[in-house]
Design a protein around this motif. Structure first.
Motif, mmCIF file in Angstrom:
data_model
loop_
_atom_site.group_PDB
_atom_site.id
_atom_site.type_symbol
_atom_site.label_atom_id
_atom_site.label_comp_id
_atom_site.label_asym_id
_atom_site.label_seq_id
_atom_site.Cartn_x
_atom_site.Cartn_y
_atom_site.Cartn_z
ATOM 1 N N ILE A 136 -58.874 -33.140 16.134
ATOM 2 C CA ILE A 136 -57.444 -32.915 16.423
ATOM 3 C C ILE A 136 -56.753 -33.188 15.181
ATOM 4 N N PHE A 137 -57.210 -34.471 14.759
ATOM 5 C CA PHE A 137 -56.398 -34.925 13.450
ATOM 6 C C PHE A 137 -56.326 -33.977 12.128
ATOM 7 N N VAL A 138 -57.821 -33.759 11.986
ATOM 8 C CA VAL A 138 -57.942 -32.911 10.705
ATOM 9 C C VAL A 138 -57.465 -31.852 11.162
ATOM 10 N N GLY A 139 -57.637 -31.084 12.145
ATOM 11 C CA GLY A 139 -56.895 -29.897 12.531
ATOM 12 C C GLY A 139 -55.482 -29.858 12.252
ATOM 13 N N THR A 140 -54.787 -30.919 12.771
ATOM 14 C CA THR A 140 -53.431 -30.844 12.499
ATOM 15 C C THR A 140 -53.180 -30.846 10.992
ATOM 16 N N LEU A 141 -54.047 -31.829 10.314
ATOM 17 C CA LEU A 141 -53.396 -31.927 8.896
ATOM 18 C C LEU A 141 -53.673 -30.537 8.141
ATOM 19 N N VAL A 142 -54.716 -29.767 8.631
ATOM 20 C CA VAL A 142 -54.873 -28.319 8.017
ATOM 21 C C VAL A 142 -53.732 -27.529 8.334
ATOM 22 N N PHE A 143 -53.631 -27.421 9.698
ATOM 23 C CA PHE A 143 -52.176 -26.630 10.076
ATOM 24 C C PHE A 143 -50.978 -27.114 9.201
ATOM 25 N N ASN A 144 -50.830 -28.540 9.088
ATOM 26 C CA ASN A 144 -49.473 -28.649 8.310
ATOM 27 C C ASN A 144 -49.567 -28.219 6.686
ATOM 28 N N LEU A 145 -50.778 -28.315 6.283
ATOM 29 C CA LEU A 145 -50.800 -27.935 5.012
ATOM 30 C C LEU A 145 -50.643 -26.489 4.724
ATOM 31 N N VAL A 146 -51.335 -25.771 5.435
ATOM 32 C CA VAL A 146 -51.014 -24.374 5.548
ATOM 33 C C VAL A 146 -49.624 -24.024 5.754
ATOM 34 N N PHE A 147 -49.119 -24.634 6.667
ATOM 35 C CA PHE A 147 -47.470 -24.281 7.061
ATOM 36 C C PHE A 147 -46.614 -24.749 5.890
ATOM 37 N N VAL A 148 -46.824 -25.710 5.114
ATOM 38 C CA VAL A 148 -46.373 -26.073 4.025
ATOM 39 C C VAL A 148 -46.652 -25.139 2.895
ATOM 40 N N THR A 149 -47.801 -24.890 2.545
ATOM 41 C CA THR A 149 -48.157 -24.010 1.372
ATOM 42 C C THR A 149 -47.416 -22.499 1.617
ATOM 43 N N ALA A 150 -47.518 -22.041 2.920
ATOM 44 C CA ALA A 150 -47.020 -20.646 3.074
ATOM 45 C C ALA A 150 -45.568 -20.675 3.035
ATOM 46 N N GLY A 151 -44.867 -21.631 2.635
ATOM 47 C CA GLY A 151 -43.527 -21.671 2.265
ATOM 48 C C GLY A 151 -42.715 -21.801 3.593
ATOM 49 N N LEU A 152 -43.125 -22.098 4.641
ATOM 50 C CA LEU A 152 -42.512 -22.489 6.039
ATOM 51 C C LEU A 152 -41.579 -23.606 6.197
ATOM 52 N N ALA A 153 -41.728 -24.381 5.230
ATOM 53 C CA ALA A 153 -41.320 -25.691 4.993
ATOM 54 C C ALA A 153 -40.225 -25.593 3.744
ATOM 55 N N GLY A 154 -40.233 -24.784 2.926
ATOM 56 C CA GLY A 154 -39.242 -24.518 1.878
ATOM 57 C C GLY A 154 -40.031 -23.921 0.826
ATOM 58 N N ASN A 155 -39.443 -23.866 -0.289
ATOM 59 C CA ASN A 155 -39.694 -22.991 -1.501
ATOM 60 C C ASN A 155 -41.368 -23.250 -1.785
ATOM 61 N N ASN A 156 -42.163 -22.091 -2.040
ATOM 62 C CA ASN A 156 -43.571 -22.366 -2.269
ATOM 63 C C ASN A 156 -43.892 -21.636 -3.454
ATOM 64 N N ALA A 157 -42.971 -21.413 -4.308
ATOM 65 C CA ALA A 157 -43.218 -20.647 -5.725
ATOM 66 C C ALA A 157 -43.957 -21.926 -6.705
ATOM 67 N N PHE A 158 -45.044 -22.366 -6.370
ATOM 68 C CA PHE A 158 -45.502 -23.607 -6.985
ATOM 69 C C PHE A 158 -45.518 -23.331 -8.264
ATOM 70 N N LEU A 159 -46.312 -22.061 -8.658
ATOM 71 C CA LEU A 159 -46.939 -21.751 -9.958
ATOM 72 C C LEU A 159 -46.123 -20.861 -10.739
ATOM 73 N N THR A 160 -44.892 -20.393 -10.211
ATOM 74 C CA THR A 160 -43.934 -19.546 -10.719
ATOM 75 C C THR A 160 -43.186 -19.984 -11.985
ATOM 76 N N SER A 161 -43.120 -19.093 -13.110
ATOM 77 C CA SER A 161 -42.542 -19.522 -14.212
ATOM 78 C C SER A 161 -40.891 -19.630 -13.893
ATOM 79 N N TYR A 162 -40.380 -20.549 -14.460
ATOM 80 C CA TYR A 162 -38.867 -20.891 -14.508
ATOM 81 C C TYR A 162 -38.208 -19.441 -14.683
ATOM 82 N N ARG A 163 -38.403 -18.663 -15.788
ATOM 83 C CA ARG A 163 -37.777 -17.490 -15.973
ATOM 84 C C ARG A 163 -37.731 -16.678 -14.723
#
Length: 795
Positions: free
Chosen positions: A582-609
């Motif tokens: 349950i603990f590790v599964g929740t961490l994975v869920f939260n990590l994907v949730f954040v990576t997918a942009g559901l918690a904020g801007n996820n253009a992590f590797l996008t150029s500033y231009r």
């Protein structure tokens, strides 16, 4: 509170059937809580008519993760690992500011004689948090005197690093004066197992740093969190901004953004440096969570709590958007930690009076830093700890002399960290907590109508005392929202936190922590406008309890103490495994949730231009002005306030300030009502056209851009001055003051059916001129209008 908490069970525990079955009961609770969490919808991230459940996200987790990490960028968007090199110019100065802050904090602890009284994690967390407050005050002081010089800041930030390096070198030659606080005893050592466990938080920290280095897309940030520092930077000094009331708030975090702008000598990239510095509050807070959890239940409890905190989507959100709540969370937990150190002093039989006074002063300094972050810090941090210090001092030491001395030192700490902000407001407006408490202190450039509007927008949304019958249902709804339903909550926090009371009900420190958690939530529920961000400071306290509960559960399951029945053996065998899944599964869920942009801007590797090309990055009103207004022109924005991205001359006002269009076009506008007047009043009559054009010319204004979309939003929420209306704008056109510039319909028009019911009703009642029907028979509403200010030659 003892430093080494006993985890063994007492004889009474062995005889208690409830205690023997408690791990199994808790496991059932966890399964039920997680199930309810997954079956809740995402109110902010989905359509209320077709809500998305967390279970939908869970079932599509592999696809969401794949798309977030490996899907190609949109056409024309530059993205990839090679663009991380662009971040070097952001991360290096941010690290420099953070190192300077850490040095400032350590020097502060040295000056108080407390640095040797702290363990390594405590020392790092408190030094970093206090040091950032010092850097903020330094920026305020230099800015107030108009000394926003890049060279001067390099010197001011570099000197504490040199001084602290000298002290460290000197102490290392003397075998370290801090050894008393950092001996590697068996009870204090952070084992390799704990360090490996803490590595699970690293992906979240990486995403927080990458997200913080992205341009902000949030309204509040572009309206004042970064816009205020930008205006200070361009003006070369910190000064009163009558058109933006938010900039009169205590600006601890915003001063760090201003520091970044000065160091980079550029407001755009400097804003990114400031955001990155603010992201550091997340790991600093985690250090505080670790330190408190370790005090109560050992290092594993602290580590679990720290991971629970950093993996919460809310933490990513507040750390990457440049909200103030990240810093407030930090000062909540650091003040609590130092208060516990002060509490230890009160229990010591051979206590030194000076040491207790210094602890009280440090508690006050951190509590004042909380207020300097945000006014709610007064009731969330300063008041409860002031009361606690007073009560404990009087009850334990029975000395009015000590009570007054500790109260005085606490007050001194608050005065040092918050006093400059109160002094600034007093000098500028006559009100130390401007714009609050207007009925007592008054305030420059403020008035009764604006004050009523402010209180209506920021006050308690329901009559809690007048309608107590509604309280039960409202309290239930808000409790569910805080603990389960909110989009960016993690089930690890309130799924585990209550269990700490069941396992550790004999420990006074657990009740103290739980009491503080309840205080924060009750304060939010009774004194605020129930915006979800305002309860976020409870997260580190909940994480402390969650870490303790998680650790105690693992200890109970591994201690072979369950009843020797078949069911007991099943729970015994699979309990720890189930918890880990349950603990590790929740961490994975939260990590994907954040990576997918559901918690904020996820253009992590996008150029500033490319970030500037994304439609959500720059507001439409700014893009209209950039395309249709010349570089030498000056725009008056009406209704538009998120103006940070504007790289041209402009003027604006927020919804809670006096409207600039009213000030420029009416007689005695500064003394007439700002929001509404009687229908037969002549106070808002327009000046003669020649005089209005002269006023615009004196201000250098060449264009007026009206954002009707924002004005509609305001009129259906906070309220907006009745002076501004389509009819009023047409009056200025008819008088020969303004001339409309035709904009492409795809930019300015929106289908009528796309408006919500409240917007449609407001347009029909207040601005029917905005609605039109095209040749295709489709009704549309005009959301933006651009006008040129006419001069005498164009008439």
């Amino acid at each position: 509170m003892t430093e080494n908490v006993q985890t063994e069970f007492t004889a009474g525990d062995r005889e208690s059937s409830f205690q023997r079955w408690l791990p199994g009961i808790c496991l059932i609770w966890i399964v039920v809580f997680w199930s309810r969490f997954l079956l809740s919808d995402l109110p902010n991230l989905s359509d209320p008519k077709d809500p998305t459940l967390r279970l939908d996200v869970l079932l599509n987790l592999p696809g969401i993760a794949w798309e977030a990490m490996f899907s190609p960028p949109a056409p024309g968007i530059e993205s990839g690992l090679k663009y991380l090199s662009e971040r070097v110019g952001v991360i290096v100065p941010a690290l420099g500011i953070l190192v300077s802050a850490l040095a400032f904090g350590r020097l502060l602890l040295r000056s108080l004689g407390l640095i040797s009284q702290l363990k390594p994690v405590e020392r790092f967390g408190i030094s970093a948090g206090a040091g950032l407050s010092v850097v903020s005050l330094l920026t305020l002081g230099l800015g107030w005197f108009g000394l926003l010089s890049r060279g001067l800041f390099f010197v001011a930030l570099g000197l504490p690093i040199l001084f602290e390096a000298y002290f460290l070198l000197r102490n290392s030659e003397r075998n370290g004066s801090e050894s008393t606080g950092s001996k590697n005893t068996s009870s204090q050592t952070i084992t390799m197992g704990i360090l490996a466990f803490l590595l699970m938080a690293v992906p979240f920290l990486v995403l927080i740093v990458l997200g913080a280095m992205l341009p902000s897309t949030d309204f509040d940030v572009k309206e004042y969190h970064l816009q205020g520092p930008k205006e200070y930077f361009l003006a070369g000094r910190v000064q009163f901004l009558p058109h933006n009331v938010y900039t009169s708030f205590p600006f601890l975090t915003e001063m760090l953004s201003l520091c970044g702008m000065v160091v980079k000598n550029d407001w755009a990239t400097g804003g990114l440096v400031g955001k990155t510095v603010l992201a550091a509050f997340a790991p600093i807070t985690a250090c505080g969570v670790f330190a408190v959890g370790k005090r109560f239940s050992g290092s594993w409890a602290g580590a679990i709590g720290a991971v629970c905190y950093l993996s919460t989507p809310w933490v990513f959100r507040i750390s990457t958007i440049a909200y103030t709540e990240g810093a407030l969370c930090c000062y909540v937990v650091l003040t609590f930690l130092v208060f516990l150190k002060w509490l230890d002093w009160t229990k010591s039989e051979e206590r030194e009076a000076v040491l207790g006074e210094r602890w009280a002063c440090l508690v006050g300094f951190l509590a004042g830093s909380a207020i300097s972050t945000k006014y709610p810090g007064l009731v969330l941090v300063a008041i409860p700890f002031a009361i606690a210090i007073g009560v404990v001092t009087f009850l334990r030491m029975r000395s009015l002399n000590l009570l007054f001395r500790h109260a005085g030192w606490f007050s001194l700490g608050v005065a040092v960290s918050f006093g400059p902000w109160a002094l600034k407001n007093t000098v500028e407006t006559g009100n130390p907590v401007y714009p609050l408490v207007y009925s007592v202190f008054g305030g420059t450039d403020w008035g009764e109508q604006l004050d009523e509007k402010w209180k209506h927008a920021h006050g308690r949304p329901s009559a809690l005392i007048k309608s107590p019958s509604l309280m039960v249902s409202e309290l239930k709804a808000n409790a569910i929202d805080v603990t389960i339903r909110n989009d960016w909550q993690s089930p690890l926090l309130f799924g585990l936190a209550p269990l700490a009371l069941l396992f550790c009900y004999r420990r006074s420190g657990i009740w103290l922590t739980f009491g503080y958690l309840v205080w924060i939530l009750l304060t939010w529920y009774t004194l605020t406008h129930l915006l979800d961000r305002f309860w976020v400071p409870v997260l580190p306290i909940a994480a402390i309890l969650a870490g303790i509960a998680g650790h105690e559960l693992c200890v109970r399951f591994s201690s072979r103490r369950l009843p020797e029945s078949a069911l007991g053996q099943v729970i015994q065998r699979f309990g720890v495994s189930c918890l880990c899944i349950i603990f590790v599964g929740t961490l994975v869920f939260n990590l994907v949730f954040v990576t997918a942009g559901l918690a904020g801007n996820n253009a992590f590797l996008t150029s500033y231009r490319s970030m500037q090309q994304l439609t959500h990055s720059v507001p439409m009103a700014i893009r209209i002005a950039e395309e249709f207004v010349g570089p030498d022109d000056n725009v008056l924005f009406v209704g538009e306030a998120q103006v940070f991205d504007a790289d041209f001359d402009f003027q604006y006002n927020t919804v809670f300030d006096r409207n600039l269009l009213l000030l420029l076009t009416t007689k005695n506008a500064e003394t007439v009502p700002s929001e509404s007047i009687a229908s037969d009043s002549e106070e808002w009559d327009l000046l003669p056209a020649e005089e209005i054009r002269e006023r615009f010319s004196q201000e250098g204004l060449t264009h007026v851009l009206v954002n009707w979309n924002e004005i509609l939003r305001y009129r259906t929420t906070y309220g907006y001055t009745d002076f501004v209306s389509p009819q009023r704008i047409q009056q200025l056109v008819d008088a020969g003051v303004l001339q409309e510039i035709t904009l492409p319909p795809q930019v300015t028009l929106r289908n009528w059916d796309a408006l919500n019911d409240s917007y449609q009703a407001e347009v029909e009642k207040w601005g029917p001129e905005l609605k039109s029907t095209g040749l295709d028979g489709v009704s549309r509403v005009k959301l933006y209008q651009l006008f040129k200010v006419r001069d005498d030659e164009s008439l």
